[in-house]
Write a protein that holds these residues in place. Structure first.
Motif, PDB file in Angstrom:
ATOM      1  N   PRO A  25       0.884  -1.325   0.108  1.00 25.46           N
ATOM      2  CA  PRO A  25       0.030   0.054  -0.185  1.00 25.46           C
ATOM      3  C   PRO A  25       0.729   1.190  -0.065  1.00 25.46           C
ATOM      4  CG  PRO A  25      -0.940  -1.543   1.721  1.00 25.46           C
ATOM      5  CD  PRO A  25       0.482  -2.062   1.058  1.00 25.46           C
ATOM      6  N   LEU A  26       1.841   1.319   0.653  1.00 23.22           N
ATOM      7  CA  LEU A  26       2.991   2.477   0.487  1.00 23.22           C
ATOM      8  C   LEU A  26       3.607   2.757  -0.600  1.00 23.22           C
ATOM      9  CD1 LEU A  26       4.510   2.168   4.171  1.00 23.22           C
ATOM     10  CD2 LEU A  26       2.715   3.768   3.489  1.00 23.22           C
ATOM     11  N   THR A  73       0.714   5.513   7.218  1.00 19.50           N
ATOM     12  CA  THR A  73       1.568   4.888   8.099  1.00 19.50           C
ATOM     13  C   THR A  73       1.364   4.747   9.681  1.00 19.50           C
ATOM     14  OG1 THR A  73       3.440   5.358   6.501  1.00 19.50           O
ATOM     15  CG2 THR A  73       4.085   4.668   8.461  1.00 19.50           C
ATOM     16  N   TYR A  74       0.920   6.070   9.846  1.00 19.39           N
ATOM     17  CA  TYR A  74       0.627   6.405  11.298  1.00 19.39           C
ATOM     18  C   TYR A  74      -0.682   5.370  11.738  1.00 19.39           C
ATOM     19  CZ  TYR A  74      -1.301   8.634  15.487  1.00 19.39           C
ATOM     20  OH  TYR A  74      -1.772   8.895  16.946  1.00 19.39           O
ATOM     21  N   ARG A  75      -1.932   5.471  10.906  1.00 15.80           N
ATOM     22  CA  ARG A  75      -2.804   4.603  11.218  1.00 15.80           C
ATOM     23  C   ARG A  75      -2.518   3.121  11.456  1.00 15.80           C
ATOM     24  NH1 ARG A  75      -7.753   7.550  11.205  1.00 15.80           N
ATOM     25  NH2 ARG A  75      -8.484   5.653  11.952  1.00 15.80           N
ATOM     26  N   GLY A  79      -2.562   0.798  15.001  1.00 11.30           N
ATOM     27  CA  GLY A  79      -3.905  -0.622  14.834  1.00 11.30           C
ATOM     28  C   GLY A  79      -5.052   0.140  14.335  1.00 11.30           C
ATOM     29  N   LYS A  80      -5.123   1.317  13.671  1.00 15.65           N
ATOM     30  CA  LYS A  80      -6.302   1.715  13.147  1.00 15.65           C
ATOM     31  C   LYS A  80      -6.126   1.930  11.781  1.00 15.65           C
ATOM     32  CE  LYS A  80      -6.700   4.626  17.402  1.00 15.65           C
ATOM     33  NZ  LYS A  80      -6.758   5.929  18.014  1.00 15.65           N
ATOM     34  N   ARG A  81      -5.963   0.708  10.896  1.00 14.42           N
ATOM     35  CA  ARG A  81      -5.838   0.737   9.438  1.00 14.42           C
ATOM     36  C   ARG A  81      -6.856   1.550   8.605  1.00 14.42           C
ATOM     37  NH1 ARG A  81      -2.934  -3.096   6.268  1.00 14.42           N
ATOM     38  NH2 ARG A  81      -1.578  -3.354   8.235  1.00 14.42           N
ATOM     39  N   ALA A  87      -6.570   7.562   3.148  1.00 13.07           N
ATOM     40  CA  ALA A  87      -5.408   8.175   3.592  1.00 13.07           C
ATOM     41  C   ALA A  87      -5.242   9.429   2.441  1.00 13.07           C
ATOM     42  CB  ALA A  87      -4.119   7.492   3.136  1.00 13.07           C
ATOM     43  N   PHE A  88      -5.663   9.367   1.361  1.00 11.61           N
ATOM     44  CA  PHE A  88      -5.368  10.399   0.228  1.00 11.61           C
ATOM     45  C   PHE A  88      -6.700  11.494   0.597  1.00 11.61           C
ATOM     46  CE2 PHE A  88      -2.413   7.724  -2.460  1.00 11.61           C
ATOM     47  CZ  PHE A  88      -1.775   9.104  -2.793  1.00 11.61           C
ATOM     48  N   GLN A  89      -7.534  10.983   1.101  1.00  8.88           N
ATOM     49  CA  GLN A  89      -8.867  11.924   1.383  1.00  8.88           C
ATOM     50  C   GLN A  89      -8.436  12.751   2.595  1.00  8.88           C
ATOM     51  OE1 GLN A  89     -11.557  12.569  -0.328  1.00  8.88           O
ATOM     52  NE2 GLN A  89     -12.240  14.044   1.093  1.00  8.88           N
TER      53      GLN A  89
END
Length: 224
Positions: A25-26, A73-75, A79-81, A87-89
């Motif tokens: 995903p990254l 990455t942070y989420r 543990g909050k995928r 992420a873009f939003q």
């Protein structure tokens, strides 16, 4: 309370352990950066007026990509995928603040570099997490800058060691492999190879720096 020690090598081990299913995903999130980089290497975008406009657009898009990368990455690490689209939003919502915080950071860094190299490096380390505060907590540009300055207080040597290790692990292999393709470092295949290798290692760099950010926050919390 005592200040827990943060080890750069331990962070690197954590990084490899955490990569897992967030690596792909990254890569997807950062794929526009690869496209822009390859285009610039092959076409030399700034050489024409149209190229300069495209180059400006690419730089703005990279800010958006950076925001999405931080958020995803942070989420993921907490543990909050979220999805790549989400992420873009979130990065899109925060884009005005992200643009301003990067502009302020760039101006402050330039001021430090004009003064001398060392002040420039010092400022870059102290403010390196400004965008993280903007994306994660939706802080204003000024609050993001001041929060990064506060978070990294007394941590200059740690940040220097941590980023130096990251550079050794990533940049050195990129240079060595690319030089095997073209020792002169001037051909298009050489430039494209560098672009691709940087792209493939970007998730590692992103996860490593986010983990460093989290450990600094944890350390700051124990000192209160």
């Amino acid at each position: 309370m005592t200040d827990p020690q943060i080890s750069a090598r331990s962070l690197l081990r954590e990084t490899f352990a955490a990569m897992g299913d967030i690596y792909t995903p990254l890569l997807i999130i950062n794929s526009p950066v690869l496209i822009f980089s390859v285009l610039d290497s092959v076409i030399d975008l700034p050489s024409s007026r149209a190229g300069q406009i495209i180059n400006l657009f690419c730089r703005l898009a990279i800010i958006l990509v950076w925001g999405a990368t931080i958020f995803y990455t942070y989420r993921s690490l907490t543990g909050k995928r979220v999805t790549v689209s989400e992420a873009f939003q979130q990065a899109k919502i925060r884009f005005p603040q992200l643009f301003l915080v990067n502009l302020i950071y760039g101006l402050l860094l330039l001021t430090g570099l004009i003064a001398l190299i060392i002040p420039g490096l010092y400022i870059s380390y102290r403010l390196m997490f400004s965008s993280y505060h903007t994306v994660i907590y939706n802080y204003s540009p000024i609050k993001s800058i001041s929060s990064s300055w506060k978070l990294t207080k007394g941590r200059w040597w740690l940040l220097f060691r941590a980023t130096s290790l990251l550079l050794v692990v990533t940049i050195v292999p990129i240079i060595l492999i690319s030089l095997l393709i073209d020792p002169t470092g001037e051909s298009i295949p050489y430039k494209v190879a560098v672009d691709v290798l940087v792209f493939l290692l970007m998730p590692l760099m992103n996860v490593y720096l986010l983990l460093l950010y989290l450990r600094l926050q944890e350390s700051a919390a124990t000192m209160k």
